[in-house]
Design a protein around this motif. Sequence first.
Motif, mmCIF file in Angstrom:
data_model
loop_
_atom_site.group_PDB
_atom_site.id
_atom_site.type_symbol
_atom_site.label_atom_id
_atom_site.label_comp_id
_atom_site.label_asym_id
_atom_site.label_seq_id
_atom_site.Cartn_x
_atom_site.Cartn_y
_atom_site.Cartn_z
ATOM 1 N N ILE A 1 0.848 -1.192 0.000
ATOM 2 C CA ILE A 1 0.000 0.000 0.000
ATOM 3 C C ILE A 1 0.880 1.238 0.000
ATOM 4 C CG2 ILE A 1 -1.782 1.290 1.230
ATOM 5 C CD1 ILE A 1 -2.581 -1.428 2.512
ATOM 6 N N LEU A 2 0.598 2.126 -0.945
ATOM 7 C CA LEU A 2 1.291 3.405 -1.015
ATOM 8 C C LEU A 2 0.349 4.491 -0.525
ATOM 9 C CD1 LEU A 2 3.616 5.270 -1.799
ATOM 10 C CD2 LEU A 2 2.676 5.311 -4.126
ATOM 11 N N LEU A 3 0.739 5.166 0.535
ATOM 12 C CA LEU A 3 0.009 6.326 1.038
ATOM 13 C C LEU A 3 0.702 7.555 0.483
ATOM 14 C CD1 LEU A 3 -0.397 5.267 4.790
ATOM 15 C CD2 LEU A 3 -1.958 4.841 2.885
ATOM 16 N N PHE A 4 -0.075 8.440 -0.134
ATOM 17 C CA PHE A 4 0.502 9.606 -0.791
ATOM 18 C C PHE A 4 -0.313 10.842 -0.465
ATOM 19 C CE2 PHE A 4 -2.780 7.992 -3.479
ATOM 20 C CZ PHE A 4 -3.332 9.092 -4.118
ATOM 21 N N ASP A 5 0.304 11.998 -0.615
ATOM 22 C CA ASP A 5 -0.371 13.275 -0.400
ATOM 23 C C ASP A 5 -1.360 13.473 -1.544
ATOM 24 O OD1 ASP A 5 -1.187 15.908 -0.115
ATOM 25 O OD2 ASP A 5 0.830 16.725 0.082
ATOM 26 N N THR B 1 -8.677 5.778 5.595
ATOM 27 C CA THR B 1 -7.813 4.601 5.510
ATOM 28 C C THR B 1 -6.358 4.987 5.721
ATOM 29 O OG1 THR B 1 -9.337 3.482 4.015
ATOM 30 C CG2 THR B 1 -7.058 2.707 4.006
ATOM 31 N N GLY B 2 -5.922 6.055 5.072
ATOM 32 C CA GLY B 2 -4.544 6.523 5.248
ATOM 33 C C GLY B 2 -4.253 6.885 6.692
ATOM 34 N N GLN B 3 -5.163 7.587 7.316
ATOM 35 C CA GLN B 3 -4.983 7.981 8.712
ATOM 36 C C GLN B 3 -4.923 6.757 9.633
ATOM 37 O OE1 GLN B 3 -4.886 11.509 10.081
ATOM 38 N NE2 GLN B 3 -3.996 11.382 8.041
ATOM 39 N N LEU C 1 -4.001 3.684 8.782
ATOM 40 C CA LEU C 1 -2.757 2.955 8.541
ATOM 41 C C LEU C 1 -1.553 3.678 9.134
ATOM 42 C CD1 LEU C 1 -3.468 1.703 4.924
ATOM 43 C CD2 LEU C 1 -3.236 0.286 6.975
ATOM 44 N N LEU C 2 -1.547 5.000 9.080
ATOM 45 C CA LEU C 2 -0.466 5.754 9.722
ATOM 46 C C LEU C 2 -0.433 5.436 11.210
ATOM 47 C CD1 LEU C 2 -0.778 9.258 8.012
ATOM 48 C CD2 LEU C 2 1.121 7.643 7.767
ATOM 49 N N GLY C 3 -1.594 5.485 11.850
ATOM 50 C CA GLY C 3 -1.673 5.188 13.281
ATOM 51 C C GLY C 3 -1.230 3.777 13.610
ATOM 52 N N GLN C 4 -1.642 2.816 12.794
ATOM 53 C CA GLN C 4 -1.254 1.422 13.033
ATOM 54 C C GLN C 4 0.248 1.217 12.971
ATOM 55 O OE1 GLN C 4 -3.273 -1.045 10.175
ATOM 56 N NE2 GLN C 4 -5.166 -1.086 11.351
ATOM 57 N N HIS C 5 0.927 2.069 12.223
ATOM 58 C CA HIS C 5 2.380 1.921 12.061
ATOM 59 C C HIS C 5 3.163 2.956 12.863
ATOM 60 C CE1 HIS C 5 2.166 -1.325 9.171
ATOM 61 N NE2 HIS C 5 1.070 -0.739 8.735
ATOM 62 N N GLY C 6 2.488 3.599 13.807
ATOM 63 C CA GLY C 6 3.164 4.527 14.714
ATOM 64 C C GLY C 6 3.640 5.808 14.064
ATOM 65 N N MET D 1 -7.175 13.385 -5.808
ATOM 66 C CA MET D 1 -7.408 12.830 -7.135
ATOM 67 C C MET D 1 -8.518 11.785 -7.077
ATOM 68 S SD MET D 1 -4.716 10.562 -9.380
ATOM 69 C CE MET D 1 -4.531 9.279 -8.174
ATOM 70 N N LEU D 2 -9.357 11.770 -8.081
ATOM 71 C CA LEU D 2 -10.369 10.736 -8.215
ATOM 72 C C LEU D 2 -9.882 9.717 -9.239
ATOM 73 C CD1 LEU D 2 -13.582 12.934 -8.328
ATOM 74 C CD2 LEU D 2 -12.699 11.624 -6.395
ATOM 75 N N PRO D 3 -9.849 8.438 -8.860
ATOM 76 C CA PRO D 3 -9.382 7.427 -9.812
ATOM 77 C C PRO D 3 -10.378 7.249 -10.949
ATOM 78 C CG PRO D 3 -10.102 6.400 -7.760
ATOM 79 C CD PRO D 3 -10.181 7.883 -7.560
ATOM 80 N N THR D 4 -9.868 6.807 -12.076
ATOM 81 C CA THR D 4 -10.726 6.507 -13.217
ATOM 82 C C THR D 4 -11.456 5.194 -12.936
ATOM 83 O OG1 THR D 4 -9.064 5.196 -14.365
ATOM 84 C CG2 THR D 4 -9.046 7.586 -14.774
ATOM 85 N N PRO D 5 -12.512 4.903 -13.672
ATOM 86 C CA PRO D 5 -13.190 3.613 -13.482
ATOM 87 C C PRO D 5 -12.241 2.416 -13.674
ATOM 88 C CG PRO D 5 -14.568 5.071 -14.782
ATOM 89 C CD PRO D 5 -13.238 5.766 -14.614
ATOM 90 N N GLN D 6 -11.250 2.553 -14.561
ATOM 91 C CA GLN D 6 -10.308 1.463 -14.812
ATOM 92 C C GLN D 6 -9.342 1.245 -13.648
ATOM 93 O OE1 GLN D 6 -10.734 4.124 -16.810
ATOM 94 N NE2 GLN D 6 -11.703 3.292 -18.641
ATOM 95 N N THR D 7 -9.020 2.290 -12.901
ATOM 96 C CA THR D 7 -8.039 2.151 -11.820
ATOM 97 C C THR D 7 -8.675 2.147 -10.432
ATOM 98 O OG1 THR D 7 -7.660 4.543 -11.708
ATOM 99 C CG2 THR D 7 -6.236 3.259 -13.190
ATOM 100 N N ARG D 8 -9.965 2.317 -10.341
ATOM 101 C CA ARG D 8 -10.653 2.438 -9.054
ATOM 102 C C ARG D 8 -10.359 1.267 -8.118
ATOM 103 N NH1 ARG D 8 -14.645 5.989 -8.230
ATOM 104 N NH2 ARG D 8 -14.813 6.134 -10.472
ATOM 105 N N ARG D 9 -10.260 0.058 -8.647
ATOM 106 C CA ARG D 9 -10.034 -1.122 -7.799
ATOM 107 C C ARG D 9 -8.674 -1.084 -7.094
ATOM 108 N NH1 ARG D 9 -9.188 -2.557 -12.887
ATOM 109 N NH2 ARG D 9 -7.274 -3.619 -13.451
ATOM 110 N N ARG D 10 -7.757 -0.242 -7.579
ATOM 111 C CA ARG D 10 -6.425 -0.140 -6.977
ATOM 112 C C ARG D 10 -6.389 0.818 -5.790
ATOM 113 N NH1 ARG D 10 -2.104 -0.853 -10.993
ATOM 114 N NH2 ARG D 10 -0.808 -1.021 -9.142
ATOM 115 N N PHE D 11 -7.474 1.583 -5.597
ATOM 116 C CA PHE D 11 -7.528 2.586 -4.526
ATOM 117 C C PHE D 11 -8.372 2.059 -3.373
ATOM 118 C CE2 PHE D 11 -6.055 4.848 -8.119
ATOM 119 C CZ PHE D 11 -5.293 5.890 -7.636
ATOM 120 N N LEU D 12 -7.885 2.292 -2.179
ATOM 121 C CA LEU D 12 -8.548 1.753 -0.998
ATOM 122 C C LEU D 12 -9.736 2.594 -0.548
ATOM 123 C CD1 LEU D 12 -5.463 0.528 1.023
ATOM 124 C CD2 LEU D 12 -6.845 -0.691 -0.653
ATOM 125 N N GLU D 13 -9.895 3.776 -1.097
ATOM 126 C CA GLU D 13 -11.071 4.603 -0.784
ATOM 127 C C GLU D 13 -11.513 5.310 -2.026
ATOM 128 O OE1 GLU D 13 -11.243 5.628 3.773
ATOM 129 O OE2 GLU D 13 -10.240 7.144 2.598
#
Length: 140
Positions: A13-17, A48-50, A52-57, A128-140
Amino acid sequence: MYNSRQTDIQHTILLFDGVCNLCNQAVLFIIPRDPKETIRFASLQSDTGQRLLGQHGLSADRLDTMVLIDREKAYTKSSAALRIARKLHWPWPLFYLFILIPRPLRDTVYDWIASNRYRWFGKKEQCMLPTPQTRRRFLE
Protein backbone atom coordinates in the motif's frame (compact mmCIF):
# COMPACT_ATOMS: atom_id res chain seq x y z
CA MET A 1 -13.25 0.06 -2.44
CA TYR A 2 -11.63 -0.76 0.86
CA ASN A 3 -13.60 -3.18 3.01
CA SER A 4 -11.26 -5.27 5.12
CA ARG A 5 -7.87 -5.50 6.72
CA GLN A 6 -7.17 -8.44 4.37
CA THR A 7 -6.18 -5.93 1.66
CA ASP A 8 -3.56 -4.51 4.04
CA ILE A 9 -1.87 -7.89 4.31
CA GLN A 10 -2.12 -9.09 0.69
CA HIS A 11 -0.98 -5.95 -1.06
CA THR A 12 1.67 -3.31 -0.84
CA ILE A 13 0.00 0.00 0.00
CA LEU A 14 1.29 3.40 -1.02
CA LEU A 15 0.01 6.33 1.04
CA PHE A 16 0.50 9.61 -0.79
CA ASP A 17 -0.37 13.27 -0.40
CA GLY A 18 -3.66 13.38 -2.27
CA VAL A 19 -3.55 17.09 -3.09
CA CYS A 20 0.08 17.17 -4.29
CA ASN A 21 0.42 17.24 -8.08
CA LEU A 22 3.84 15.54 -7.95
CA CYS A 23 2.46 12.77 -5.75
CA ASN A 24 -0.56 12.26 -8.00
CA GLN A 25 1.71 12.08 -11.05
CA ALA A 26 3.84 9.50 -9.23
CA VAL A 27 0.75 7.35 -8.69
CA LEU A 28 -0.22 7.72 -12.36
CA PHE A 29 3.37 6.73 -13.28
CA ILE A 30 3.29 3.63 -11.06
CA ILE A 31 -0.06 2.20 -12.20
CA PRO A 32 0.94 1.10 -15.74
CA ARG A 33 4.39 -0.03 -14.57
CA ASP A 34 2.93 -2.39 -11.96
CA PRO A 35 1.29 -4.91 -14.30
CA LYS A 36 0.70 -7.45 -11.50
CA GLU A 37 -1.27 -4.76 -9.65
CA THR A 38 0.46 -5.50 -6.37
CA ILE A 39 0.46 -1.88 -5.22
CA ARG A 40 -2.72 -0.35 -3.80
CA PHE A 41 -3.13 3.36 -3.11
CA ALA A 42 -4.71 5.60 -0.49
CA SER A 43 -4.22 9.26 0.23
CA LEU A 44 -2.60 10.22 3.50
CA GLN A 45 -5.62 12.45 4.16
CA SER A 46 -8.18 9.64 3.81
CA ASP A 47 -9.68 7.69 6.71
CA THR A 48 -7.81 4.60 5.51
CA GLY A 49 -4.54 6.52 5.25
CA GLN A 50 -4.98 7.98 8.71
CA ARG A 51 -5.80 4.55 10.17
CA LEU A 52 -2.76 2.95 8.54
CA LEU A 53 -0.47 5.75 9.72
CA GLY A 54 -1.67 5.19 13.28
CA GLN A 55 -1.25 1.42 13.03
CA HIS A 56 2.38 1.92 12.06
CA GLY A 57 3.16 4.53 14.71
CA LEU A 58 3.38 7.44 12.27
CA SER A 59 1.93 10.87 12.90
CA ALA A 60 -1.48 11.41 11.32
CA ASP A 61 -0.53 14.94 10.25
CA ARG A 62 2.62 13.82 8.47
CA LEU A 63 1.99 14.78 4.85
CA ASP A 64 5.61 15.47 3.89
CA THR A 65 6.42 11.91 2.85
CA MET A 66 4.98 9.01 0.96
CA VAL A 67 4.54 5.92 3.09
CA LEU A 68 4.91 2.44 1.67
CA ILE A 69 3.43 -0.39 3.70
CA ASP A 70 4.89 -3.69 2.59
CA ARG A 71 4.57 -6.94 4.51
CA GLU A 72 3.15 -5.03 7.46
CA LYS A 73 6.20 -2.76 7.71
CA ALA A 74 6.12 0.97 6.92
CA TYR A 75 8.81 2.71 4.88
CA THR A 76 9.03 6.46 4.37
CA LYS A 77 10.88 8.98 2.22
CA SER A 78 13.62 7.63 -0.07
CA SER A 79 13.30 4.10 1.31
CA ALA A 80 9.64 4.04 0.24
CA ALA A 81 10.45 5.44 -3.23
CA LEU A 82 13.23 2.93 -3.84
CA ARG A 83 11.12 -0.01 -2.67
CA ILE A 84 8.41 1.08 -5.09
CA ALA A 85 10.94 1.16 -7.95
CA ARG A 86 11.95 -2.39 -7.08
CA LYS A 87 8.35 -3.56 -7.60
CA LEU A 88 7.91 -2.02 -11.06
CA HIS A 89 8.75 -3.69 -14.36
CA TRP A 90 12.14 -3.29 -16.04
CA PRO A 91 14.19 -1.03 -15.99
CA TRP A 92 12.85 0.68 -12.84
CA PRO A 93 14.17 -1.94 -10.37
CA LEU A 94 17.69 -0.73 -11.23
CA PHE A 95 16.97 2.39 -9.17
CA TYR A 96 16.89 0.19 -6.08
CA LEU A 97 20.71 0.24 -6.23
CA PHE A 98 20.49 3.74 -4.71
CA ILE A 99 19.59 1.97 -1.45
CA LEU A 100 23.37 1.55 -1.08
CA ILE A 101 23.66 5.31 -0.50
CA PRO A 102 23.33 6.04 3.23
CA ARG A 103 19.74 6.86 4.14
CA PRO A 104 20.51 10.28 5.69
CA LEU A 105 22.01 11.39 2.38
CA ARG A 106 19.11 9.97 0.34
CA ASP A 107 16.54 11.49 2.69
CA THR A 108 18.19 14.92 2.49
CA VAL A 109 17.50 14.96 -1.25
CA TYR A 110 13.99 13.58 -0.67
CA ASP A 111 13.27 16.26 1.96
CA TRP A 112 14.47 19.03 -0.35
CA ILE A 113 12.12 17.87 -3.11
CA ALA A 114 9.26 17.33 -0.65
CA SER A 115 9.63 20.79 0.85
CA ASN A 116 9.43 22.38 -2.61
CA ARG A 117 6.85 20.10 -4.26
CA TYR A 118 3.88 22.48 -3.96
CA ARG A 119 5.91 25.42 -5.27
CA TRP A 120 7.35 23.48 -8.21
CA PHE A 121 4.40 21.27 -9.14
CA GLY A 122 1.38 22.88 -7.48
CA LYS A 123 -1.45 21.31 -5.57
CA LYS A 124 -5.09 20.45 -6.05
CA GLU A 125 -8.06 21.61 -3.99
CA GLN A 126 -9.12 18.01 -3.47
CA CYS A 127 -7.68 14.51 -3.74
CA MET A 128 -7.41 12.83 -7.13
CA LEU A 129 -10.37 10.74 -8.22
CA PRO A 130 -9.38 7.43 -9.81
CA THR A 131 -10.73 6.51 -13.22
CA PRO A 132 -13.19 3.61 -13.48
CA GLN A 133 -10.31 1.46 -14.81
CA THR A 134 -8.04 2.15 -11.82
CA ARG A 135 -10.65 2.44 -9.05
CA ARG A 136 -10.03 -1.12 -7.80
CA ARG A 137 -6.43 -0.14 -6.98
CA PHE A 138 -7.53 2.59 -4.53
CA LEU A 139 -8.55 1.75 -1.00
CA GLU A 140 -11.07 4.60 -0.78
